[in-house]
Design a protein around this motif. Sequence first.
Motif, PDB file in Angstrom:
ATOM      1  N   TRP A   1     -11.185 -43.448  18.540  1.00  0.00           N
ATOM      2  CA  TRP A   1     -11.274 -43.268  19.992  1.00  0.00           C
ATOM      3  C   TRP A   1     -10.109 -42.408  20.472  1.00  0.00           C
ATOM      4  N   GLY A   2      -8.923 -42.652  19.924  1.00  0.00           N
ATOM      5  CA  GLY A   2      -7.754 -41.853  20.276  1.00  0.00           C
ATOM      6  C   GLY A   2      -7.883 -40.415  19.807  1.00  0.00           C
ATOM      7  N   ALA A   3      -8.445 -40.241  18.606  1.00  0.00           N
ATOM      8  CA  ALA A   3      -8.662 -38.882  18.088  1.00  0.00           C
ATOM      9  C   ALA A   3      -9.633 -38.125  18.991  1.00  0.00           C
ATOM     10  N   GLY A   4     -10.691 -38.800  19.432  1.00  0.00           N
ATOM     11  CA  GLY A   4     -11.669 -38.184  20.333  1.00  0.00           C
ATOM     12  C   GLY A   4     -11.058 -37.846  21.682  1.00  0.00           C
ATOM     13  N   LEU A   5     -10.216 -38.752  22.221  1.00  0.00           N
ATOM     14  CA  LEU A   5      -9.581 -38.510  23.514  1.00  0.00           C
ATOM     15  C   LEU A   5      -8.635 -37.312  23.432  1.00  0.00           C
ATOM     16  N   ALA A   6      -7.882 -37.215  22.349  1.00  0.00           N
ATOM     17  CA  ALA A   6      -6.976 -36.075  22.166  1.00  0.00           C
ATOM     18  C   ALA A   6      -7.754 -34.762  22.129  1.00  0.00           C
ATOM     19  N   THR A   7      -8.876 -34.760  21.401  1.00  0.00           N
ATOM     20  CA  THR A   7      -9.702 -33.557  21.308  1.00  0.00           C
ATOM     21  C   THR A   7     -10.294 -33.186  22.662  1.00  0.00           C
ATOM     22  N   SER A   8     -10.770 -34.173  23.393  1.00  0.00           N
ATOM     23  CA  SER A   8     -11.391 -33.932  24.697  1.00  0.00           C
ATOM     24  C   SER A   8     -10.384 -33.346  25.689  1.00  0.00           C
ATOM     25  N   ILE A   9      -9.178 -33.907  25.716  1.00  0.00           N
ATOM     26  CA  ILE A   9      -8.135 -33.396  26.616  1.00  0.00           C
ATOM     27  C   ILE A   9      -7.741 -31.976  26.220  1.00  0.00           C
ATOM     28  N   SER A  10      -7.723 -31.695  24.921  1.00  0.00           N
ATOM     29  CA  SER A  10      -7.372 -30.340  24.472  1.00  0.00           C
ATOM     30  C   SER A  10      -8.429 -29.325  24.916  1.00  0.00           C
ATOM     31  N   TYR A  11      -9.700 -29.724  24.868  1.00  0.00           N
ATOM     32  CA  TYR A  11     -10.764 -28.849  25.382  1.00  0.00           C
ATOM     33  C   TYR A  11     -10.550 -28.548  26.859  1.00  0.00           C
ATOM     34  N   ALA A  12     -10.183 -29.600  27.635  1.00  0.00           N
ATOM     35  CA  ALA A  12      -9.962 -29.430  29.073  1.00  0.00           C
ATOM     36  C   ALA A  12      -8.801 -28.473  29.337  1.00  0.00           C
ATOM     37  N   SER A  13      -7.732 -28.578  28.544  1.00  0.00           N
ATOM     38  CA  SER A  13      -6.573 -27.694  28.741  1.00  0.00           C
ATOM     39  C   SER A  13      -6.961 -26.230  28.514  1.00  0.00           C
ATOM     40  N   CYS A  14      -7.832 -26.003  27.538  1.00  0.00           N
ATOM     41  CA  CYS A  14      -8.273 -24.634  27.244  1.00  0.00           C
ATOM     42  C   CYS A  14      -9.121 -24.084  28.386  1.00  0.00           C
ATOM     43  N   GLY A  15     -10.092 -24.883  28.839  1.00  0.00           N
ATOM     44  CA  GLY A  15     -10.963 -24.451  29.923  1.00  0.00           C
ATOM     45  C   GLY A  15     -10.197 -24.181  31.205  1.00  0.00           C
ATOM     46  N   LEU A  16      -9.216 -25.032  31.512  1.00  0.00           N
ATOM     47  CA  LEU A  16      -8.444 -24.867  32.737  1.00  0.00           C
ATOM     48  C   LEU A  16      -7.542 -23.632  32.672  1.00  0.00           C
ATOM     49  N   PHE A  17      -7.018 -23.308  31.478  1.00  0.00           N
ATOM     50  CA  PHE A  17      -6.213 -22.087  31.350  1.00  0.00           C
ATOM     51  C   PHE A  17      -7.069 -20.848  31.577  1.00  0.00           C
ATOM     52  N   ILE A  18      -8.281 -20.851  31.013  1.00  0.00           N
ATOM     53  CA  ILE A  18      -9.198 -19.725  31.226  1.00  0.00           C
ATOM     54  C   ILE A  18      -9.502 -19.563  32.718  1.00  0.00           C
ATOM     55  N   LEU A  19      -9.751 -20.698  33.395  1.00  0.00           N
ATOM     56  CA  LEU A  19     -10.028 -20.667  34.837  1.00  0.00           C
ATOM     57  C   LEU A  19      -8.836 -20.088  35.596  1.00  0.00           C
ATOM     58  N   TYR A  20      -7.621 -20.519  35.214  1.00  0.00           N
ATOM     59  CA  TYR A  20      -6.400 -20.001  35.845  1.00  0.00           C
ATOM     60  C   TYR A  20      -6.309 -18.487  35.679  1.00  0.00           C
ATOM     61  N   PHE A  21      -6.625 -17.981  34.484  1.00  0.00           N
ATOM     62  CA  PHE A  21      -6.547 -16.543  34.225  1.00  0.00           C
ATOM     63  C   PHE A  21      -7.441 -15.763  35.182  1.00  0.00           C
ATOM     64  N   PHE A  22      -8.678 -16.228  35.348  1.00  0.00           N
ATOM     65  CA  PHE A  22      -9.616 -15.486  36.194  1.00  0.00           C
ATOM     66  C   PHE A  22      -9.317 -15.640  37.681  1.00  0.00           C
TER      67      PHE A  22
END
Length: 446
Positions: free
Chosen positions: A194-215
């Motif tokens: 569950w912790g491994a999944g949560l870490a992965t999910s948060i990392s996906y969110a960080s990537c998406g939010l950085f892309i949004l910030y760029f645009f």
Amino acid sequence: MVELANNLGTEKISKLLIKQAVPATIGILVMSINMIVDTIFVGQWIGVLAIAAITVVLPIAFLISSIGMGIGIGGSSIISRALGAGKSDKAFLTFGNQISLTILLAIIFVILGVFFSVPILTLFGAKGEILPIAATYFDVIIYGVPFLAFAMMGNPVIRAEGKPKFAMVAMIIPAFVNIILDIVFIKYFHWGMWGAGLATSISYASCGLFILYFFLSNKSELKIIPKNFIIEPKIVREIVALGGVTVVRQGAISVLMIVLNYSLFKYGGEIAISVYGIINRVMMFALSPVLGVSQGFLPVAGFNIGAQKKERVKETIKTAIAFGTVLGTIIFVGILIFKEEIIRIFTTDTTLIADTPHALLVVFLVTPIVTMQLIGSAYFQAAGKAMPALILTLLKQGIFLIPLAYFLPKYFGVEGVWWSFPISDVLSTIITIIVVKREMNKHLTV
């Protein structure tokens, strides 16, 4: 847009490819390290079955996110050619339509994943003791997949703008986030899968939010303009036709995973799936330079195709293939010399250490020639020719590897699974060479 036109249309091809490919390679490399570290952590701190569970789940997440990747690559092909032809308005409209399509389709697939998680996991090979562990992981990361889909859409668009360093940073950020959170959640909080999944999910969110910030910032020339969110059927058809190649490729990979997991479980049990889990992570990491060349190739080829500079397009194809072939040879030699040391990084399990090195070597046997496949299909995507791109994309995973991975084990056991990889590589490379040569003689002759 003038600087972009001057660079992609006039700068030396080898220099351009390096400038585009190196950041792409670093980004892919760091993401691969992220997946490798993820596998090491769960293998060392949770167990061998955890590696098998991740091997089952990740292709499902990537299938959903590949929708965003397909929309990104299809749209970036249009954007590159539009910029090359001086059509900025078409580039802006395409970008807005990409955002709308990505958000809509990602949400639909996530809803399906939430309500049908067990049947989906079972279909992808989560059998026996693997299923409950895989379900725990899948039920968490599914909520991060829309962010991953948005990131996958935005990344090729950033490269199409001629800004590969930002695309690289977007891929590096989630890797660091995931590694840090894995250590905290798994080792110190003892949250297991569950912790491994949560870490992965948060990392996906960080990537998406950085892309949004760029645009949203002034760093991007492609602004998020609400009026461009309105679907334009002609643009969408072109995005889907070209991006569908990527989605179908990932779909073929997902079907391949179903077949592989079926054959591996039937002829080798959970251990065989774990062996492939390690090989798959090594493949992602080791092939990242070759993938980086193909990613760097797309905007350079697309822009010059749009600008009708045929000699530069031909030079781009030849230079990319030469770069990739050299890198593929170096990769194979490294695998040949250090195969056992590589496996010991992932696990201390004696069975895995004994079984994996031979399988790893067989799977990587013809790595020096794989660049031809990648550049062949990438050229047709860059040129806006969806059908040949689709056919070349499906050659390895769909047309050759899936049937080979199903039938060869019937006669040779698990060994047949490993040999299906180099056989399919050789067959698909031969066909790609024939198709690309014919295309160059017909359409790239000055």
